[in-house]
Design a protein around this motif. Sequence first.
Motif, PDB file in Angstrom:
ATOM      1  N   LEU A  25      19.075  39.799  33.893  1.00 34.88           N
ATOM      2  CA  LEU A  25      19.217  40.152  35.304  1.00 34.88           C
ATOM      3  C   LEU A  25      17.939  39.841  36.070  1.00 34.88           C
ATOM      4  CD1 LEU A  25      21.212  41.325  37.319  1.00 34.88           C
ATOM      5  CD2 LEU A  25      20.312  43.589  36.780  1.00 34.88           C
ATOM      6  N   SER A  26      16.800  40.114  35.455  1.00 36.01           N
ATOM      7  CA  SER A  26      15.518  39.767  36.064  1.00 36.01           C
ATOM      8  C   SER A  26      15.395  38.259  36.251  1.00 36.01           C
ATOM      9  CB  SER A  26      14.370  40.288  35.195  1.00 36.01           C
ATOM     10  OG  SER A  26      13.133  39.871  35.690  1.00 36.01           O
ATOM     11  N   LEU A  27      15.837  37.493  35.245  1.00 33.42           N
ATOM     12  CA  LEU A  27      15.788  36.032  35.358  1.00 33.42           C
ATOM     13  C   LEU A  27      16.700  35.535  36.474  1.00 33.42           C
ATOM     14  CD1 LEU A  27      15.755  35.129  31.558  1.00 33.42           C
ATOM     15  CD2 LEU A  27      13.904  34.714  33.200  1.00 33.42           C
ATOM     16  N   ILE A  71      19.701  29.248  34.123  1.00 33.83           N
ATOM     17  CA  ILE A  71      19.988  28.764  32.768  1.00 33.83           C
ATOM     18  C   ILE A  71      19.315  29.666  31.740  1.00 33.83           C
ATOM     19  CG2 ILE A  71      19.663  26.836  31.165  1.00 33.83           C
ATOM     20  CD1 ILE A  71      19.973  24.975  33.615  1.00 33.83           C
ATOM     21  N   ALA A  72      18.101  30.057  32.012  1.00 34.73           N
ATOM     22  CA  ALA A  72      17.391  30.958  31.099  1.00 34.73           C
ATOM     23  C   ALA A  72      18.104  32.306  31.012  1.00 34.73           C
ATOM     24  CB  ALA A  72      15.949  31.148  31.556  1.00 34.73           C
ATOM     25  N   ALA A  73      18.657  32.763  32.121  1.00 29.05           N
ATOM     26  CA  ALA A  73      19.408  34.025  32.126  1.00 29.05           C
ATOM     27  C   ALA A  73      20.645  33.916  31.246  1.00 29.05           C
ATOM     28  CB  ALA A  73      19.803  34.403  33.549  1.00 29.05           C
ATOM     29  N   PHE A  74      21.341  32.786  31.341  1.00 28.21           N
ATOM     30  CA  PHE A  74      22.521  32.580  30.512  1.00 28.21           C
ATOM     31  C   PHE A  74      22.156  32.519  29.037  1.00 28.21           C
ATOM     32  CE2 PHE A  74      25.537  29.837  28.298  1.00 28.21           C
ATOM     33  CZ  PHE A  74      26.717  30.530  28.531  1.00 28.21           C
ATOM     34  N   LYS A  75      21.057  31.859  28.729  1.00 22.99           N
ATOM     35  CA  LYS A  75      20.619  31.771  27.331  1.00 22.99           C
ATOM     36  C   LYS A  75      20.186  33.140  26.802  1.00 22.99           C
ATOM     37  CE  LYS A  75      19.177  26.953  27.374  1.00 22.99           C
ATOM     38  NZ  LYS A  75      18.042  26.031  27.279  1.00 22.99           N
ATOM     39  N   MET A  76      19.619  33.957  27.669  1.00 26.97           N
ATOM     40  CA  MET A  76      19.173  35.291  27.269  1.00 26.97           C
ATOM     41  C   MET A  76      20.369  36.212  26.984  1.00 26.97           C
ATOM     42  SD  MET A  76      16.665  37.468  26.769  1.00 26.97           S
ATOM     43  CE  MET A  76      15.346  36.468  27.373  1.00 26.97           C
ATOM     44  N   TYR A  77      21.372  36.170  27.877  1.00 29.30           N
ATOM     45  CA  TYR A  77      22.531  37.059  27.759  1.00 29.30           C
ATOM     46  C   TYR A  77      23.734  36.342  28.363  1.00 29.30           C
ATOM     47  CZ  TYR A  77      24.922  41.529  27.363  1.00 29.30           C
ATOM     48  OH  TYR A  77      25.770  42.536  26.999  1.00 29.30           O
ATOM     49  N   PRO A  78      24.534  35.682  27.541  1.00 28.58           N
ATOM     50  CA  PRO A  78      25.621  34.822  28.043  1.00 28.58           C
ATOM     51  C   PRO A  78      26.645  35.510  28.945  1.00 28.58           C
ATOM     52  CG  PRO A  78      25.215  34.381  25.739  1.00 28.58           C
ATOM     53  CD  PRO A  78      24.393  35.578  26.096  1.00 28.58           C
ATOM     54  N   ALA A  79      26.793  36.802  28.843  1.00 28.68           N
ATOM     55  CA  ALA A  79      27.796  37.500  29.657  1.00 28.68           C
ATOM     56  C   ALA A  79      27.274  37.914  31.031  1.00 28.68           C
ATOM     57  CB  ALA A  79      28.314  38.726  28.913  1.00 28.68           C
ATOM     58  N   ILE A  80      26.066  37.536  31.385  1.00 32.84           N
ATOM     59  CA  ILE A  80      25.464  38.025  32.626  1.00 32.84           C
ATOM     60  C   ILE A  80      26.284  37.662  33.862  1.00 32.84           C
ATOM     61  CG2 ILE A  80      23.874  36.064  32.883  1.00 32.84           C
ATOM     62  CD1 ILE A  80      23.101  39.701  33.797  1.00 32.84           C
ATOM     63  N   TYR A  81      26.788  36.456  33.920  1.00 33.99           N
ATOM     64  CA  TYR A  81      27.497  36.032  35.130  1.00 33.99           C
ATOM     65  C   TYR A  81      28.881  36.648  35.233  1.00 33.99           C
ATOM     66  CZ  TYR A  81      23.561  32.973  35.538  1.00 33.99           C
ATOM     67  OH  TYR A  81      22.280  32.506  35.633  1.00 33.99           O
ATOM     68  N   THR A  82      29.571  36.793  34.106  1.00 31.21           N
ATOM     69  CA  THR A  82      30.874  37.447  34.164  1.00 31.21           C
ATOM     70  C   THR A  82      30.720  38.945  34.428  1.00 31.21           C
ATOM     71  OG1 THR A  82      30.880  37.571  31.750  1.00 31.21           O
ATOM     72  CG2 THR A  82      32.101  35.754  32.760  1.00 31.21           C
ATOM     73  N   LEU A  83      29.621  39.545  33.964  1.00 30.87           N
ATOM     74  CA  LEU A  83      29.359  40.943  34.278  1.00 30.87           C
ATOM     75  C   LEU A  83      29.047  41.126  35.762  1.00 30.87           C
ATOM     76  CD1 LEU A  83      27.277  42.126  31.205  1.00 30.87           C
ATOM     77  CD2 LEU A  83      29.511  42.960  31.908  1.00 30.87           C
ATOM     78  N   LEU A  84      28.285  40.198  36.322  1.00 30.98           N
ATOM     79  CA  LEU A  84      27.999  40.264  37.757  1.00 30.98           C
ATOM     80  C   LEU A  84      29.279  40.077  38.572  1.00 30.98           C
ATOM     81  CD1 LEU A  84      24.637  38.289  37.965  1.00 30.98           C
ATOM     82  CD2 LEU A  84      24.980  40.748  38.262  1.00 30.98           C
ATOM     83  N   LEU A  85      30.150  39.179  38.132  1.00 28.09           N
ATOM     84  CA  LEU A  85      31.433  38.982  38.802  1.00 28.09           C
ATOM     85  C   LEU A  85      32.284  40.239  38.708  1.00 28.09           C
ATOM     86  CD1 LEU A  85      33.403  37.094  40.261  1.00 28.09           C
ATOM     87  CD2 LEU A  85      34.160  36.299  38.011  1.00 28.09           C
ATOM     88  N   LEU A  86      32.306  40.863  37.545  1.00 18.80           N
ATOM     89  CA  LEU A  86      33.044  42.114  37.367  1.00 18.80           C
ATOM     90  C   LEU A  86      32.500  43.201  38.287  1.00 18.80           C
ATOM     91  CD1 LEU A  86      35.143  43.846  35.850  1.00 18.80           C
ATOM     92  CD2 LEU A  86      33.382  44.262  34.124  1.00 18.80           C
ATOM     93  N   ALA A  87      31.184  43.337  38.348  1.00 16.70           N
ATOM     94  CA  ALA A  87      30.570  44.340  39.230  1.00 16.70           C
ATOM     95  C   ALA A  87      30.906  44.055  40.694  1.00 16.70           C
ATOM     96  CB  ALA A  87      29.055  44.368  39.022  1.00 16.70           C
TER      97      ALA A  87
END
Length: 97
Positions: free
Chosen positions: A31-33, A40-56
């Motif tokens: 999330l910080s990234l 891209i670094a955020a996705f590599k760190m935690y692949p579900a970050i974007y779908t979690l943000l979409l869910l939120a």
Amino acid sequence: MPLQLEDYMLPCLNKQFFGIDCLGCGIQRALSLVFHGEFIAAFKMYPAIYTLLLLAFVVGINFFYKVKYAQKIISILAIINILIIVSSYVIKMNQLI
């Protein structure tokens, strides 16, 4: 020196006590990234970050404006997130072996 988001990150108790990552390890750093524009670094760190943000986002929109198929969309996004989180965790643990 101004305080940054990284100064307020919580430690993973599972990692501290047992020495292994939990299913949520990396989400704060990802999330910080995202906030720093390193997508891209955020996705590599935690692949579900974007779908979690979409869910939120969908949950937040539905909180203020009732969307017709919100429950179905939220359920589908939740299942997708669970699948991504579990599969990326399994992959991460297999790489450590």
